[in-house]
Enzyme design. Structure first.
Site, mmCIF file in Angstrom:
data_model
loop_
_atom_site.group_PDB
_atom_site.id
_atom_site.type_symbol
_atom_site.label_atom_id
_atom_site.label_comp_id
_atom_site.label_asym_id
_atom_site.label_seq_id
_atom_site.Cartn_x
_atom_site.Cartn_y
_atom_site.Cartn_z
ATOM 1 C CG ASN A 46 3.311 -0.769 4.686
ATOM 2 O OD1 ASN A 46 3.103 0.263 5.318
ATOM 3 N ND2 ASN A 46 2.331 -1.573 4.304
ATOM 4 C CG ASP A 255 4.224 -4.292 2.177
ATOM 5 O OD1 ASP A 255 4.322 -4.723 1.015
ATOM 6 O OD2 ASP A 255 3.167 -3.848 2.657
HETATM 7 O O1 RIB Z 1 0.750 -4.858 2.036
HETATM 8 C C1 RIB Z 1 -0.085 -4.210 2.938
HETATM 9 C C2 RIB Z 1 -0.535 -2.898 2.373
HETATM 10 O O2 RIB Z 1 -1.351 -3.137 1.242
HETATM 11 C C3 RIB Z 1 -1.381 -2.065 3.282
HETATM 12 O O3 RIB Z 1 -0.619 -1.188 4.077
HETATM 13 C C4 RIB Z 1 -2.339 -1.358 2.335
HETATM 14 O O4 RIB Z 1 -2.199 0.029 2.324
HETATM 15 C C5 RIB Z 1 -2.079 -1.962 0.966
HETATM 16 O O5 RIB Z 1 -1.272 -1.186 0.213
#
Ligand code: RIB
Length: 317
Positions: A46, A255
């Site tokens: 992400n 993210d």
């Molecule tokens: O921060 C969100 C993410 O946390 C998700 O995409 C999931 O895969 C976990 O890693």
């Protein structure tokens, strides 16, 4: 502000299986959820996608399985224009997966099964070193082995590459292994788990950041969800407020913050300005469902930024 930052993410890639539900079942109970979404996720992936959508050149260093999800994950990175030369597909292990549950307020609960992410060893980073030496920033999280995180932080410092760590999901960690970092970016629950100080208010956040700095971390950016972020370093502390949003799903907002922050800083914005912009980028991601699919492209972001200036002023700093 014309430089194109070159960013490497050494981190995780998962497939997200998101269920939207008004309530959670009790033990032994079956209930109906409202909606389901399958998407590409993983904190590392992400962050890489956010950085790429914001305009950086991005190198991903990761491990996935050879199951259905592995090749699809690699293809997803390719579609974004992310360098996948260091994303290896590994036999006999599943790609990382994340069952996610989102409630009516957009808040999430996540279970990560790391699978192939656990095979991203220091040796894998060593193999990527010729490419890693060419980047300006390395971004890390805790969904890969912690010894790989520590190894990569040391590598970054040795080669004058700036590093950012998102300690998610929170795990007990030796703070001395994080002393070479440029930025340590936890959310409230991660900061609490690592420092032992509960973070419910801005004053708590300041106390917590103070403790982390005293333990040897150079700069802390404590993300506070709808309350923005607290920047703390040797220059003092500053609260950078968030922008109001109509939130439907907060998954991946942290993210989005980190990936975009690395780009804004790499482009030459000041820390405060980079955080203000990252606050907006992360906030916008909460207005759509899923993680990567809710992230804005740079031109869409700039239009929102222009529409929202001047930014809100801090109430509590
Ligand atoms: O921060 C969100 C993410 O946390 C998700 O995409 C999931 O895969 C976990 O890693």
């Amino acid at each position: 502000m014309s430089k194109t930052p070159r960013i490497a993410v050494v981190g995780s890639a998962n497939i997200d299986l998101t269920t939207f539900t008004r309530e959670f079942p009790k033990s032994g109970e079956t209930i109906f959820g409202q909606k389901f979404d399958l998407g590409f996720g993983g904190k590392g992936a992400n962050q890489a996608v956010a950085a790429r959508l914001c305009g950086a050149d991005v190198l991903m260093v990761a491990r996935v399985g050879t199951d259905l999800f592995g090749p699809a994950t690699v293809e997803n990175f390719r579609r974004f224009g992310i360098d996948v030369s260091q994303v290896q597909q590994v036999e006999a292990v599943s790609t990382g997966v994340a069952p996610i549950f989102v409630d009516g307020s957009g808040n999430n609960r996540i279970i990560v099964v790391k699978g192939a992410n656990d095979l991203l060893t220091p040796a894998a980073v060593e193999a990527a070193e010729p490419l890693l030496k060419t980047v300006d920033w390395i971004v890390l999280q805790f969904e890969i082995p912690l010894e790989t995180v520590a190894y990569t932080i040391r590598f970054a410092r040795k080669h004058g590459i700036r590093s950012i760590l998102n300690p998610a999901p929170a795990q007990p960690v030796e703070i001395k292994n994080l002393a070479d970092l440029d930025y340590f970016v936890p959310n409230e629950s991660e900061a609490e788990a690592i420092s032992g100080i509960p973070v419910r208010t801005l004053e708590d956040a300041k106390r917590c950041a103070h403790k982390l700095l005293a333990q040897g971390i150079r700069s802390v950016i404590l993300t506070l969800g709808a309350n923005g972020a607290l920047l703390a370093g040797n220059q003092g502390m500053e609260h950078v407020p968030a922008f109001p949003m109509k939130t439907v799903d907060t998954t991946g907002a942290g993210d989005a913050f980190i990936g975009s922050f690395a780009v804004f800083l790499g482009e030459g914005f000041s820390e405060r300005e980079a955080i203000r912009r990252a606050n907006l980028y992360a906030g916008l991601s909460t207005t759509g469902i899923g993680t990567q699919k809710s992230f804005y492209k740079r031109d869409q972001f700039e239009a929102e930024w222009k529409a929202r200036e001047p930014a809100p002023t801090s109430a509590g700093s």
